[in-house]
Enzyme design. Structure first.
Site, PDB file in Angstrom:
ATOM      1  N   ASP A  74      95.644 119.338  47.440  1.00 59.64           N
ATOM      2  CA  ASP A  74      95.948 118.442  48.568  1.00 59.64           C
ATOM      3  C   ASP A  74      97.457 118.229  48.733  1.00 59.64           C
ATOM      4  OD1 ASP A  74      95.702 117.002  46.113  1.00 59.64           O
ATOM      5  OD2 ASP A  74      95.594 115.113  47.209  1.00 59.64           O
ATOM      6  N   HIS A  75      98.237 118.885  47.891  1.00 58.31           N
ATOM      7  CA  HIS A  75      99.703 118.855  48.021  1.00 58.31           C
ATOM      8  C   HIS A  75     100.275 120.231  48.348  1.00 58.31           C
ATOM      9  CE1 HIS A  75     100.066 114.769  46.114  1.00 58.31           C
ATOM     10  NE2 HIS A  75      98.834 115.102  45.846  1.00 58.31           N
ATOM     11  N   HIS A 115      98.255 120.369  42.664  1.00 59.65           N
ATOM     12  CA  HIS A 115      96.950 120.056  43.272  1.00 59.65           C
ATOM     13  C   HIS A 115      96.872 120.512  44.733  1.00 59.65           C
ATOM     14  CE1 HIS A 115      95.956 116.801  40.060  1.00 59.65           C
ATOM     15  NE2 HIS A 115      95.575 118.006  39.696  1.00 59.65           N
TER      16      HIS A 115
HETATM   17 ZN   LIG Z   1      97.402 115.183  42.371  1.00 55.63          ZN
END
Ligand SMILES: [Zn+2]
Length: 264
Positions: free
Chosen positions: A63-64, A61
């Site tokens: 946001d990582h 993802h």
């Molecule tokens: Zn996630």
């Protein structure tokens, strides 16, 4: 002489993400977990005068992972370690890992074991070590949260349940470093599920105080999670009865679906 202790610092990013940073006083190395944002890592590196040596990624993802490219421009030699199963969806991985692999952070003399824990995404992994400052530690991304668990974007309830069961057999004193500050919202749900659970009520007070002082509620401890986290408590007859379930899995599936609909 005791070895120098590692310092584990959460950097707040976006709404509620934490980027965990590992440093050691006698080393200029910096290891980060899930850097969704490069700027906060850069500021931290400048402030502490560290050089990024390794990046650990739990899942694909944005946001990582969105900070990886900018960090690699500044530190081209930094290793980027992530799940083999999601390698095509994560830019710039230099090392892909599978369940059971060992990730050696030679800069700190720490070894992590890779655990494949699908559910939130299909290739999601966690990094576990039995010894981080004498304590077991787990970096588990968006799988196990304090008082909750990740949403099922790709996996099935069965997969998530199995993944959480795998984590729940780690030592009780394991520190849980998850990637979001969702604790108070999760506790509101935990309280609705188990209104008489005294451990939940006490944990709400403790975490509310921490948040009032702008402090993280993390890391949590596995023993605490077993007492407060409904997703680790589906073996309990009371909880199964509440969801008219006769198996742990059925209760878990019902609980996860209810959490998706829950408004505090
Ligand atoms: Zn996630």
């Amino acid at each position: 002489m005791q070895p120098e202790k590692l310092t584990i610092t959460p950097l707040a990013a976006f709404q509620d993400n934490y980027i965990w940073c590992l440093t050691k006083p006698d080393s200029d190395a910096l290891v980060v977990v899930d850097p969704g944002d490069a700027d906060v890592v850069l500021q931290f590196a400048r402030h502490t005068q560290k050089q990024l040596s390794s990046i650990l990624i739990t899942h694909h993802h944005w946001d990582h992972t969105d900070g990886i490219a900018a960090l690699k421009q500044l530190w081209p030699h930094a290793r980027v370690i992530g799940p083999a199963y999601e390698a095509e969806r994560i830019n710039s991985l230099t090392q892909t890992v599978h369940d059971g692999d060992i990730v050696e952070l030679s800069e700190f003399g720490v070894r992590f074991k890779v655990l494949h824990i699908p559910g939130h995404t299909l290739g999601h992994i966690a990094y576990y070590t039995a010894l981080l400052n004498q304590t077991p530690a787990l970096f588990c991304g968006d799988t196990l949260f304090s008082a909750g668990c990740g949403r099922l974007f790709e996996g099935s309830p069965e997969q998530m349940h199995q993944s959480l069961q795998r984590l729940s057999v780690l030592p009780d004193e394991t520190h849980i470093y998850c990637a979001h500050e969702y604790t108070l919202a999760n506790l509101a749900f935990a309280r609705a599920v188990e209104p008489d659970n005294q451990a939940v009520i006490e944990h709400v007070t403790k975490c509310q105080q921490l948040r009032d002082n702008q402090l993280p509620t993390l890391p949590s401890k596995l023993a605490t999670e077993k007492a407060i986290n409904p997703f680790l408590r589906c073996h309990l007859p009371d909880l199964q009865r509440k969801y008219a379930s006769t198996t742990e899995q059925a209760a878990f599936t019902a609980l996860r679906a209810e959490k998706d609909r829950f408004k505090s």
